[in-house]
Write a protein that holds these residues in place. Sequence first.
Motif, mmCIF file in Angstrom:
data_model
loop_
_atom_site.group_PDB
_atom_site.id
_atom_site.type_symbol
_atom_site.label_atom_id
_atom_site.label_comp_id
_atom_site.label_asym_id
_atom_site.label_seq_id
_atom_site.Cartn_x
_atom_site.Cartn_y
_atom_site.Cartn_z
ATOM 1 N N LEU A 103 -2.068 -7.896 1.784
ATOM 2 C CA LEU A 103 -2.283 -7.936 0.343
ATOM 3 C C LEU A 103 -3.771 -8.042 0.014
ATOM 4 O O LEU A 103 -4.243 -7.438 -0.958
ATOM 5 N N TYR A 152 -5.287 -4.698 0.380
ATOM 6 C CA TYR A 152 -4.916 -3.892 -0.785
ATOM 7 C C TYR A 152 -5.763 -4.260 -1.998
ATOM 8 O O TYR A 152 -6.317 -3.385 -2.683
ATOM 9 N N THR A 171 -9.395 -3.119 -1.599
ATOM 10 C CA THR A 171 -9.492 -1.666 -1.776
ATOM 11 C C THR A 171 -9.428 -1.291 -3.258
ATOM 12 O O THR A 171 -10.221 -0.468 -3.735
ATOM 13 N N SER A 209 -1.720 -3.022 -11.078
ATOM 14 C CA SER A 209 -2.562 -2.014 -10.428
ATOM 15 C C SER A 209 -2.600 -0.733 -11.261
ATOM 16 O O SER A 209 -3.673 -0.147 -11.474
#
Length: 220
Positions: A119, A122, A125, A182
């Motif tokens: 996570l 993620y 990124t 997101s």
Amino acid sequence: MKNAFIGVFILLVLLDLVTGYLHYQVLRQFTKPLILLSLLLFFGVYGRQLAKKIYRYSLLALFFSLLGDIFLLYDHLSPLYFMCGLIAFLLAHITYSLVFLIQGKTIFKKEMGVVASLLLVYGTTLFIILQDNLGALKIPVIIYILGILAMAVSAYSRKDQVNHISFQLVFIGAMFFVLSDSILAINKFLVIIPGSHILVMGTYAAAQYLIVRGLFVGND
């Protein structure tokens, strides 16, 4: 009555998706808050069977989420509304995390480290992709990303400590929350995503419902 609520909830979600798709912004001032308001009232009535701390923190998380929804309705008017929405949802993630950690008995296992690492990769990124367009919001966004990732990890901490279906519902709900935010962030700061409203609100509503429903499993 608990099972009947899902029909009402889906109807309210669909109503908001339609008003958003048709850009009926005046109507959305009512349809969007109704989603969390209905869930808040539902949990307020039927969640009393849960432990007091779980019940109170969950109510707080839903209340902060409702505030966040209302603030984000007006984020096009001023960056202040977006910031207030960010803070409200951060508080929601913190209180949800408290709920999950209490139920998970804060037992940290090796696999939790793996989940947390994935996570974090993620989240890092996503931030790298967005950072050039964040401006003064870089620090607030970093804090928010860490908050929502902590919520997801704490949701995983419930594994083997609660009913298996309860664990699955809550963890999937937490991941839907990450996905929803997101999409919202990419649409707001990077590139316009066709149908973003449907994607954001669909995954968000699913996240909140799954978390609430998961908390009930084993306590019905």
